[in-house]
Scaffold this active site. Structure first.
Site, mmCIF file in Angstrom:
data_model
loop_
_atom_site.group_PDB
_atom_site.id
_atom_site.type_symbol
_atom_site.label_atom_id
_atom_site.label_comp_id
_atom_site.label_asym_id
_atom_site.label_seq_id
_atom_site.Cartn_x
_atom_site.Cartn_y
_atom_site.Cartn_z
ATOM 1 C CB CYS A 85 -0.978 -0.167 1.178
ATOM 2 S SG CYS A 85 -2.170 -1.297 1.005
ATOM 3 C CG HIS B 135 -6.357 1.706 -0.287
ATOM 4 N ND1 HIS B 135 -5.320 1.996 -0.751
ATOM 5 C CD2 HIS B 135 -6.073 0.913 1.004
ATOM 6 C CE1 HIS B 135 -4.348 1.566 -0.305
ATOM 7 N NE2 HIS B 135 -4.856 0.783 0.836
#
Length: 385
Positions: A88, A337
């Site tokens: 991430c 996301h």
């Protein structure tokens, strides 16, 4: 050596996985943003060719997404590309890597960022089962060896929230605030100048008004009787974000964000969401800067509980006096996301808030993200005019 400066920053609208961008592959998400950033830095690109393309990606088809996207964007065949996987934090790590190229004198103009298509990421299967049995689905690569627990991110967020005493009520309130901020920003047009429409999507499709009563009734998503729910977690998403970095000697008076310091650090693999805390502390220490010196903080909002655990530890109050400092226009809880892109999205947001927003030279902004496997990444930026 020349200090790296972000002089252009763009992103796609972020689409929830399986919706509007469900048929747009990761290279086709990245290519139009690369092309737009090249146009934004004209005529620098006429005087100096792009030296490299560095893109973060987590779950794509393999190969070299950056090279494929660069060619699809119409860049010259002499422009190489490299794909970075720091989970991430990939998009921000790619930007820090590009900055290192420039600082070392190995490049003068680099495009960097990230892209992710959760919708089109391939499903994999074992050719030979690890336990010697029949081949079967390959759910995911491990974040850590089994000895470290290898927690799923939702479970890890639950563990971190419990360890740091972050209540369900605060998590729900933070998620609602993120959506409310994003709706206000979208309606006010504060995202418009950073967006490149793709796949028929012209604006982020996820932000919505969240009813606190509905949030409070939502069941735990990952752990029985837990506090992390679908309502206070991000959505798996599709999107891309790219910035152009040049040496300060090449920017020719263009306003931008000078990369002051960056860091990637490790932390307890069982609590990966903690990673931004040591990463932020390291960059601030390296630059001799205090949190009170910052005008903007952008953190990848994977889970409200994780964000609050981090901000509590850093002495920030995003539900109170620091609401306009931390993710002032909402974050990944509201926008979504796209894993490999989100670290670059927060830099694009810093650029929008500070450079396009007219902040004076010397204004400081911070971007940070937690990383699966127990890491954190952070970058400190300064406005130049």
């Amino acid at each position: 050596m020349s200090a790296p400066v972000v002089v252009a920053a763009r992103r796609t609208p972020i689409g929830t996985a399986g919706r509007k961008l469900r048929e747009v592959t990761v290279d086709k998400l990245a290519a139009p943003v690369l092309a737009a950033v090249v146009d934004d830095v004209w005529p620098l690109t006429a005087m100096r060719g792009v030296d490299d393309v560095v893109l973060g990606n987590c779950l794509g088809p393999g190969g070299n997404v950056a090279r494929v996207a660069a060619l699809a964007a119409g860049l010259d065949v002499t422009v190489p590309g490299v794909t970075v996987d720091r989970q991430c934090g990939s998009g921000l790590a790619a930007i820090l890597q590009a900055g290192q190229f420039i600082r070392a004198g190995d490049a003068r103009l680099v495009l960097a960022g990230g892209a992710e298509s959760a919708s089109t990421a391939p499903r994999r299967s074992h050719r030979v089962a690890p336990d010697g049995g029949s081949p079967g689905p390959y759910e995911r690569a491990p974040f850590t060896p089994r000895a470290y627990g290898d927690p799923d991110m939702g479970v890890a967020a639950e563990d971190l929230a419990r360890a740091r005493g972050v209540t369900r009520g605060r998590q729900d309130a933070y998620a609602a605030a993120s959506h409310a901020k994003a709706l206000l920003a979208r309606d006010a047009g504060r995202f418009d100048d950073e967006l490149i429409p793709v796949g028929g999507l012209h604006r982020d499709d996820r932000p919505r008004r969240l009813d606190p009563a509905v949030l409070a009734r939502m069941p735990a998503a990952f752990v029985p009787r837990g506090t992390v729910t679908a309502g206070n977690s991000c959505a798996n998403s599709d999107g891309a974000a790219v910035v152009a970095l040049v040496g300060d000697d090449l920017r020719a008076g263009r306003p931008g964000l000078r990369l002051v310091a960056g860091a990637v650090v490790g932390c307890d693999p069982r609590l990966p969401g903690w990673g931004p805390v040591p990463a932020v502390r390291r960059v601030l220490s390296a630059a001799g800067v205090r949190l009170s010196d910052l005008a903007a903080v952008e953190i990848v909002e994977a889970f409200a509980g994780q964000v609050l655990a981090v901000t509590d530890a850093l002495g920030l109050d995003p539900l109170g006096k620091h609401a306009e400092l931390v993710c002032a226009d909402g974050g990944a809880l509201a926008l979504g996301h796209p894993w490999g892109a989100s670290g670059a999205v927060v830099v694009v947001r810093l650029f929008g808030r500070l450079v396009r927003g007219g902040a004076p030279a010397g204004t400081l902004g911070l971007a940070t993200a937690a990383i699966g496997g127990g890491m954190g990444v952070a970058g400190l930026f300064e406005v130049v005019r």
